[in-house]
Design an enzyme around this catalytic site. Sequence first.
Site, short mmCIF file in Angstrom:
data_model
loop_
_atom_site.label_atom_id
_atom_site.label_comp_id
_atom_site.label_asym_id
_atom_site.label_seq_id
_atom_site.Cartn_x
_atom_site.Cartn_y
_atom_site.Cartn_z
N GLN A 141 29.01 66.91 -50.13
CA GLN A 141 28.56 67.15 -48.75
C GLN A 141 29.40 66.37 -47.73
OE1 GLN A 141 25.31 69.06 -48.97
NE2 GLN A 141 26.01 69.78 -46.99
N LYS A 156 22.10 63.87 -49.60
CA LYS A 156 21.39 64.91 -50.37
C LYS A 156 20.14 64.29 -50.97
CE LYS A 156 21.98 69.25 -51.63
NZ LYS A 156 22.75 70.33 -50.98
N ASP A 196 17.73 73.67 -49.95
CA ASP A 196 18.70 73.87 -51.04
C ASP A 196 17.91 74.62 -52.12
OD1 ASP A 196 21.57 72.86 -51.95
OD2 ASP A 196 20.31 72.68 -53.71
N ASN A 270 18.50 82.42 -51.54
CA ASN A 270 18.91 82.50 -50.13
C ASN A 270 20.40 82.87 -49.98
OD1 ASN A 270 20.27 80.61 -47.84
ND2 ASN A 270 18.43 81.62 -47.08
P1 NDP Z 1 17.53 79.40 -54.00
O1 NDP Z 1 16.52 78.51 -54.61
O2 NDP Z 1 17.15 80.24 -52.85
O3 NDP Z 1 18.15 80.36 -55.11
C1 NDP Z 1 18.75 79.85 -56.25
C2 NDP Z 1 19.17 81.01 -57.13
O4 NDP Z 1 19.95 80.51 -58.22
C3 NDP Z 1 17.98 81.72 -57.75
O5 NDP Z 1 18.32 83.04 -57.99
C4 NDP Z 1 17.80 80.96 -59.06
O6 NDP Z 1 17.11 81.70 -60.05
C5 NDP Z 1 19.23 80.71 -59.46
N1 NDP Z 1 19.32 79.49 -60.25
C6 NDP Z 1 18.94 78.25 -59.89
N2 NDP Z 1 19.13 77.38 -60.89
C7 NDP Z 1 19.63 78.09 -61.89
C8 NDP Z 1 20.03 77.77 -63.19
N3 NDP Z 1 19.96 76.52 -63.65
N4 NDP Z 1 20.53 78.77 -63.97
C9 NDP Z 1 20.60 80.05 -63.51
N5 NDP Z 1 20.21 80.42 -62.27
C10 NDP Z 1 19.75 79.46 -61.49
O7 NDP Z 1 18.76 78.45 -53.65
P2 NDP Z 1 19.98 78.74 -52.67
O8 NDP Z 1 20.33 80.17 -52.67
O9 NDP Z 1 19.68 78.07 -51.40
O10 NDP Z 1 21.12 77.89 -53.38
C11 NDP Z 1 22.04 78.46 -54.31
C12 NDP Z 1 23.26 77.58 -54.40
O11 NDP Z 1 23.88 77.49 -53.12
C13 NDP Z 1 23.02 76.12 -54.83
O12 NDP Z 1 24.13 75.66 -55.56
C14 NDP Z 1 22.95 75.39 -53.49
O13 NDP Z 1 23.26 74.02 -53.64
C15 NDP Z 1 24.05 76.13 -52.73
N6 NDP Z 1 24.00 76.06 -51.28
C16 NDP Z 1 22.88 76.41 -50.57
C17 NDP Z 1 22.90 76.37 -49.20
C18 NDP Z 1 21.74 76.82 -48.37
O14 NDP Z 1 21.87 76.84 -47.15
N7 NDP Z 1 20.63 77.21 -48.96
C19 NDP Z 1 24.08 75.88 -48.47
C20 NDP Z 1 25.21 75.62 -49.29
C21 NDP Z 1 25.16 75.68 -50.65
P3 NDP Z 1 15.56 81.41 -60.27
O15 NDP Z 1 14.87 81.93 -59.06
O16 NDP Z 1 15.21 82.12 -61.52
O17 NDP Z 1 15.45 79.92 -60.42
O1 2IT Z 2 24.60 72.40 -49.87
C1 2IT Z 2 24.38 72.55 -48.65
O2 2IT Z 2 25.30 72.50 -47.82
C2 2IT Z 2 23.02 72.81 -48.22
N1 2IT Z 2 22.13 72.92 -49.06
C3 2IT Z 2 22.70 72.93 -46.76
C4 2IT Z 2 22.56 71.58 -46.14
C5 2IT Z 2 22.07 71.56 -44.71
O3 2IT Z 2 21.88 70.45 -44.21
O4 2IT Z 2 21.91 72.61 -44.09
#
Ligand code: NDP
Ligand code: 2IT
Length: 474
Positions: A141, A156, A196, A270
């Site tokens: 981050q 984080k 997250d 997301n």
């Molecule tokens: P969500 O919780 O909305 O979705 C996560 C997705 O990934 C779900 O489909 C989940 O499946 C799957 N998943 C999670 N853990 C595992 C695992 N161990 N094995 C397989 N599938 C898995 O999270 P986000 O979409 O917010 O985050 C996804 C990624 O993006 C993460 O790495 C996060 O750190 C990164 N990220 C998120 C940001 C944000 O703004 N939200 C910003 C930047 C990065 P299930 O529902 O079955 O658990």
């Molecule tokens: O990994 C990431 O950048 C996030 N989960 C978003 C962090 C934030 O402060 O919006």
Amino acid sequence: MKSCIFFLYNVSDSIRIKLLMYIIVKEIEKMGYVDEVLEKLKAKNASEPEFLQAAEEVLDSLRPVIDANEAVYRKEALLERLVEPDRQFKFRVPWVDDKGQVQVNTGYRVQFNNAIGPYKGGLRLHPSVNIGIIKFLGFEQIFKNSLTGLPIGGGKGGSDFDPKGKSDREVMAFCQSFMTELCKYIGADVDVPAGDIGTGAREIGYMFGQYKRIRGSYEGVLTGKGLTYGGSLARTEATGYGLLYITQELLKCHGETMEGKTVVISGSGNVAIYATEKAQQMGAKVVTVSDSTGWVYDPEGIDVALLKEVKEVKRARLTEYAAARPSAEYHEGRGVWQIKCDIALPCATQNELLLDDAKQLAANGCKAVCEGANMPTTLDATKYLQENGVWFIGGKAANAGGVATSALEMTQNSERLSWTFEEVDSKLQQIMVNIYHNIDDAAKRYGMEGNYVAGANIAGFEKVAEAMLAQGVC
Ligand code: NDP
Ligand code: 2IT
């Protein structure tokens, strides 16, 4: 070398030990500053493999910058300070479930570096969460936030709590207890958490309510808030949309467009949902999504409205998507990377794209891999893709749109105004295009054209390093 080994066989134990000690001392003397710091880091954090992986990727690619400034950085112990968090909190989170049973989880917040702004970064709620995972995410981050060009430091947090299968009341009980402790360490100008994995609008709402209640202060202490209480338009979409804006710029600079491209996406949360939506708006066809139990192949293109209904409204499994969509096949386990594609966007979690997946993608003619998740590609898979002509943009750059829009939410909260969707979205687009050119330029400056991983680490590091040096030993 052969004669050296032969010699070692034919001498006494004490001479052999002395010789080996001599060789080791000489090897250490030959080590550069980066290797020294990495060695110490590995010895000190042996039980944190994800953190070591993230640190190794960054420090390794910073070598040319470090070598050019070694004397100053060494004297100032800049790298040692960079890899050690400012502070980390670990706390008990007791809450009562629907049966009246007390449950106990562990909460974390790592405040890694605030050289360029208040700590900023999400809260992960997932059973796999431990201090090493939170440290890897907090470390990433620092550089990601720097790349956005906005004044935010790196942090984080999260917990091993699993929101899956819990009632709303249980999630609220957990969030209130979590915030009862976390609220001591955060604040709008101190540390601003966000979503997250496992933390979405519902969780942020419960946490915001509890912060307000305990601290008596209505402030922008969290981002990703609901639109009626200080949230920003386009924050929900921002990470996925931002991923597509940078991918589009990458293609444009190589004379290509998204139009007509086949895209494979992992995850269905997301990031994956809004990456799918924007890719399809750009004229591409997204043919896969996945979750932690299985994946869907939908050759006619993912139906985003149905995906949102299944995942955002019903919080159900992808089997429900496949059941409602005749063109979709559901498969247990993992497998999205075997599908032939032009572009691959890993959007689920760390280390989900392995060396064999990279080989399959390259063999299938995939042109670009851009990371929506944090560190989804292993180091060997990244190297393979880069060496086999696949353009690769790592998460620090490619998923920075989420935190960038969080910083725009902080700005709106500070000025007590709300911008339109179009205004936020156009700023997001500009930020992502700028990130692409900054990382491309940084790679070129150090003779590594096309290495966007090195470019991102260098461009992110330069600003933080300068700020740290300017602020003295702290
Ligand atoms: P969500 O919780 O909305 O979705 C996560 C997705 O990934 C779900 O489909 C989940 O499946 C799957 N998943 C999670 N853990 C595992 C695992 N161990 N094995 C397989 N599938 C898995 O999270 P986000 O979409 O917010 O985050 C996804 C990624 O993006 C993460 O790495 C996060 O750190 C990164 N990220 C998120 C940001 C944000 O703004 N939200 C910003 C930047 C990065 P299930 O529902 O079955 O658990
Ligand atoms: O990994 C990431 O950048 C996030 N989960 C978003 C962090 C934030 O402060 O919006």
